[in-house]
Design an enzyme around this catalytic site. Structure first.
Site, PDB file in Angstrom:
ATOM      1  N   LYS A 136       0.822  -1.208   0.000  1.00  0.00           N
ATOM      2  CA  LYS A 136       0.000   0.000   0.000  1.00  0.00           C
ATOM      3  C   LYS A 136       0.862   1.266   0.000  1.00  0.00           C
ATOM      4  O   LYS A 136       1.789   1.397   0.795  1.00  0.00           O
ATOM      5  CB  LYS A 136      -0.910  -0.001   1.225  1.00  0.00           C
ATOM      6  CG  LYS A 136      -1.794   1.238   1.346  1.00  0.00           C
ATOM      7  CD  LYS A 136      -2.551   1.222   2.652  1.00  0.00           C
ATOM      8  CE  LYS A 136      -3.280   2.535   2.888  1.00  0.00           C
ATOM      9  NZ  LYS A 136      -2.360   3.689   2.982  1.00  0.00           N
TER      10      LYS A 136
ATOM     11  N   LEU B 297      -5.396  -0.133   7.188  1.00  0.00           N
ATOM     12  CA  LEU B 297      -4.192   0.659   7.403  1.00  0.00           C
ATOM     13  C   LEU B 297      -4.566   2.126   7.248  1.00  0.00           C
ATOM     14  O   LEU B 297      -5.402   2.468   6.401  1.00  0.00           O
ATOM     15  CB  LEU B 297      -3.097   0.294   6.383  1.00  0.00           C
ATOM     16  CG  LEU B 297      -2.403  -1.070   6.544  1.00  0.00           C
ATOM     17  CD1 LEU B 297      -1.395  -1.271   5.423  1.00  0.00           C
ATOM     18  CD2 LEU B 297      -1.732  -1.183   7.899  1.00  0.00           C
ATOM     19  N   ASP B 298      -3.949   2.977   8.080  1.00  0.00           N
ATOM     20  CA  ASP B 298      -4.227   4.407   7.980  1.00  0.00           C
ATOM     21  C   ASP B 298      -3.919   4.917   6.579  1.00  0.00           C
ATOM     22  O   ASP B 298      -3.158   4.307   5.820  1.00  0.00           O
ATOM     23  CB  ASP B 298      -3.397   5.189   9.002  1.00  0.00           C
ATOM     24  CG  ASP B 298      -3.774   4.816  10.425  1.00  0.00           C
ATOM     25  OD1 ASP B 298      -4.870   4.270  10.616  1.00  0.00           O
ATOM     26  OD2 ASP B 298      -2.950   5.049  11.330  1.00  0.00           O
ATOM     27  N   ARG B 299      -4.475   6.072   6.272  1.00  0.00           N
ATOM     28  CA  ARG B 299      -4.291   6.648   4.935  1.00  0.00           C
ATOM     29  C   ARG B 299      -2.817   6.873   4.610  1.00  0.00           C
ATOM     30  O   ARG B 299      -2.393   6.673   3.469  1.00  0.00           O
ATOM     31  CB  ARG B 299      -5.067   7.974   4.827  1.00  0.00           C
ATOM     32  CG  ARG B 299      -5.032   8.611   3.450  1.00  0.00           C
ATOM     33  CD  ARG B 299      -6.052   9.739   3.369  1.00  0.00           C
ATOM     34  NE  ARG B 299      -6.041  10.368   2.067  1.00  0.00           N
ATOM     35  CZ  ARG B 299      -5.422  11.508   1.783  1.00  0.00           C
ATOM     36  NH1 ARG B 299      -4.745  12.140   2.746  1.00  0.00           N
ATOM     37  NH2 ARG B 299      -5.453  12.022   0.569  1.00  0.00           N
TER      38      ARG B 299
ATOM     39  N   THR C  27      -0.285   5.292   6.236  1.00  0.00           N
ATOM     40  CA  THR C  27       0.512   4.117   6.589  1.00  0.00           C
ATOM     41  C   THR C  27       0.682   3.249   5.352  1.00  0.00           C
ATOM     42  O   THR C  27      -0.279   2.991   4.625  1.00  0.00           O
ATOM     43  CB  THR C  27      -0.161   3.313   7.710  1.00  0.00           C
ATOM     44  OG1 THR C  27      -0.303   4.137   8.871  1.00  0.00           O
ATOM     45  CG2 THR C  27       0.667   2.095   8.067  1.00  0.00           C
TER      46      THR C  27
END
Length: 361
Positions: A191, A226-228, A230
């Site tokens: 990601k 997952l955070d934006r 991360t």
């Protein structure tokens, strides 16, 4: 061919062309003259010369090309007349356009994997919403709404009861269309930043499903979040059972993160984290906390089993630090090795079997 160059019946009677030696002139009787530099080399063809070699015969057994008949300009290829007018040769092969991507290329499109189907007991009933979710129609929550709306039938009977169960052999229809189970797909994504971990974002931001949109025709969704900002390992699949195992707290799958802090981590803060941090009435104790470089305490690796939201960032915030970069390097034994940022690959059959058996921590 010139008459003087005609070979006789016997090889011994052939006129032999003398070998060239610098400073020697061969005379006009054989068509050789000294060139403009004064050397005795064979001159280039010249129509103005009167020598034997200047009188090249013209072939009459085939017509001249079109570009020799007018202005000495070769006509361009015309797709409409397919080369009419003297130029009938096909256009050159465009390697850049026609070449297929190599499966071993670094950034080529990943090859689709076909996985073994799991055995299911045909007499074992499953919930209807789960059956629809496994078929890729929608999520389980959305399936409950469709069931209550009366658009789902089982063996030609409308079912509106939540929690209804069906057999794998039953004929289930959604909007009068038969529902067929999809093949399982497992995609590992590295990601990138500024990418939302969701299948649909009301704010129309860039999502992880936008990256893997062309990976398969099945509806796949991310396992966990997952955070934006991360980055790192993220699994997407349409296997709901596996997704539940990997995200449920009781299974406690191992996750490893590489964090970059805004300042060096002190020994006191390190000891406080390893003693346990209380988050949402739950004591979070990391499995491991280590520095990749002894002289660099801003970059730190942390291994945890907790699945709480933003758990790593909140742990460091509790001790007065801010995480400025966070990358998940491992999830349930899966790593991002050989997967560039923003790219994806399909899991191997061995990796899927390990996940299904729970062999990965």
């Amino acid at each position: 061919m010139c008459p003087e160059r005609m070979y006789s019946a016997s090889p011994d009677d052939r006129p032999q062309r003398p070998r060239f030696s610098e400073g020697r002139s061969y005379g006009d009787n054989r068509g050789y003259t000294e060139n403009r530099n004064g050397h005795g080399s064979r001159p280039r063809f010249d129509h103005t010369q009167e020598s034997v070699y200047a009188q090249r015969p013209q072939r009459t057994d085939r017509p001249a090309r079109a570009h020799t008949q007018s202005n000495n300009v070769r006509p361009k290829w015309n797709d409409q007349n397919r080369g009419e007018g003297g130029f009938s040769r096909k256009p050159a092969f465009n390697k850049k356009r026609q070449r297929s991507a190599s499966p071993n290329a670094k950034y080529s499109r990943p090859k689709r994997m076909e996985y073994e189907e799991k055995y299911e007991d045909p007499m074992k009933p499953i919930r209807l919403n789960r059956f629809l979710a496994n078929a890729g129609i929608c999520s389980r929550r959305e399936a409950d709404d469709f069931i209550q709306a009366g658009v789902v039938t089982v063996n030609d009977q409308v079912v509106t009861t939540l929690g209804a169960k069906v057999l794998p052999t039953d004929i289930v229809k959604f909007h009068d269309q038969p529902v067929r189970r999809e093949k399982k797909v497992y995609v590992l994504l590295n990601k990138p930043k500024k990418c939302v971990t969701t299948t649909d974002d009301p704010q129309e931001r860039y999502t992880v499903t936008d990256i893997v949109r062309n990976a398969c025709t099945e509806r796949i969704y991310p396992v966990g979040r997952l955070d934006r900002n991360t980055t790192g390992v993220l699994l997407l699949t349409n296997d709901g059972d596996l997704a539940s195992k990997l995200t449920h707290p009781k299974y406690g799958k191992k996750k490893i993160y590489a964090a970059t802090l805004d300042k060096d981590l002190t020994d006191a803060a390190y000891n406080e984290i390893m003693s346990g941090i209380l988050l949402d009435d739950e004591l979070i104790i990391p499995d491991a906390l280590a520095f990749p470089k002894e002289d660099d305490h801003k970059h730190i690796g942390i291994q945890i089993h907790s699945g709480q939201n933003r758990v790593v960032r909140r742990i460091f915030e509790k001790v007065g630090y801010r995480v400025i970069a966070l990358d998940r390097v491992s999830f349930a034994g899966l790593t991002k090795k050989n997967v560039p940022r923003g790219k994806y690959r399909f899991l191997t059959q061995e990796e899927v079997n390990m996940l299904l058996m729970g062999s990965f921590e």
